[in-house]
Design a protein around this motif. Sequence first.
Motif, PDB file in Angstrom:
ATOM      1  N   HIS A  67     114.721  -0.778  42.632  1.00 23.02           N
ATOM      2  CA  HIS A  67     114.415  -0.267  41.291  1.00 23.02           C
ATOM      3  C   HIS A  67     112.920  -0.301  41.026  1.00 23.02           C
ATOM      4  N   VAL A  68     112.274  -1.383  41.465  1.00 18.80           N
ATOM      5  CA  VAL A  68     110.815  -1.491  41.288  1.00 18.80           C
ATOM      6  C   VAL A  68     110.115  -0.363  42.040  1.00 18.80           C
ATOM      7  N   GLU A  69     110.555  -0.113  43.282  1.00 12.63           N
ATOM      8  CA  GLU A  69     109.940   0.933  44.096  1.00 12.63           C
ATOM      9  C   GLU A  69     110.132   2.312  43.472  1.00 12.63           C
ATOM     10  N   ALA A  70     111.319   2.535  42.908  1.00 10.31           N
ATOM     11  CA  ALA A  70     111.636   3.854  42.354  1.00 10.31           C
ATOM     12  C   ALA A  70     111.148   4.024  40.919  1.00 10.31           C
ATOM     13  N   GLY A  71     110.717   2.921  40.276  1.00 13.58           N
ATOM     14  CA  GLY A  71     110.313   3.005  38.882  1.00 13.58           C
ATOM     15  C   GLY A  71     111.484   3.159  37.936  1.00 13.58           C
TER      16      GLY A  71
END
Length: 227
Positions: A67-71
């Motif tokens: 989720h962090v990587e994908a925003g």
Amino acid sequence: LPSFFIENMIIDTSQGNIEVVGDVKEFKTSIDPKNLEFITTLLSSNLYSDPEQSFIREIVSNAWDSHVEAGTVNIPVIVKFRNYPDEKSVTIRDFGVGLSPERFQEVYCNIGSSTKRESNEFIGGFGIGKYSSLACSNTVYITSYYEGIAYYYVMVKNGNSITTNLLAERPTKEKNGVEVTIKNIADLNPYNKALQYITFFPNIYIDGAGAADMINEAKLKRFTNFA
């Protein structure tokens, strides 16, 4: 631990400042292919003293990092319990980047492979948490939703070996992300108790577990140096 409890998760692989004087022969450590199956078993079973807790914590950590990587941190990671007479299962679904077949092979078929070592925003980085599910079940079902295609995989531990097979791929309207499921669970209580270890994750939604309210109604309050 959640990322806001960890000041620095970039793994330092630099060598110490050691000065070698004289005629010294250097021998670099490597992995003998003969021992690879033993190492695989160690990572997927013997490494975890509490398999259910490790499964919940490690797979949710991977999901949140995606989720962090994908925003997409505004969307919750979903942990779904199913407790029917003919089906007892736990599924962890993220809405992160998803995995292309090439990236899936890189991440799931290589011990120690990780895409999270270059930033302190990620929780993981050692590349072994993905095997925690095999400490709970010899068969793990993984679905990767990526750019309109659902890729269905099964990861199987047979003795000392782990194999992962692509079973099918179909068009889908599902959002990108990865879903990890273990089935045929004899007792869901240890998994329910393990939910206390993800209470402080920023955005998790529990579906169908007895301890769901503990997570779903919890609010995270941030201070200067802790949360």
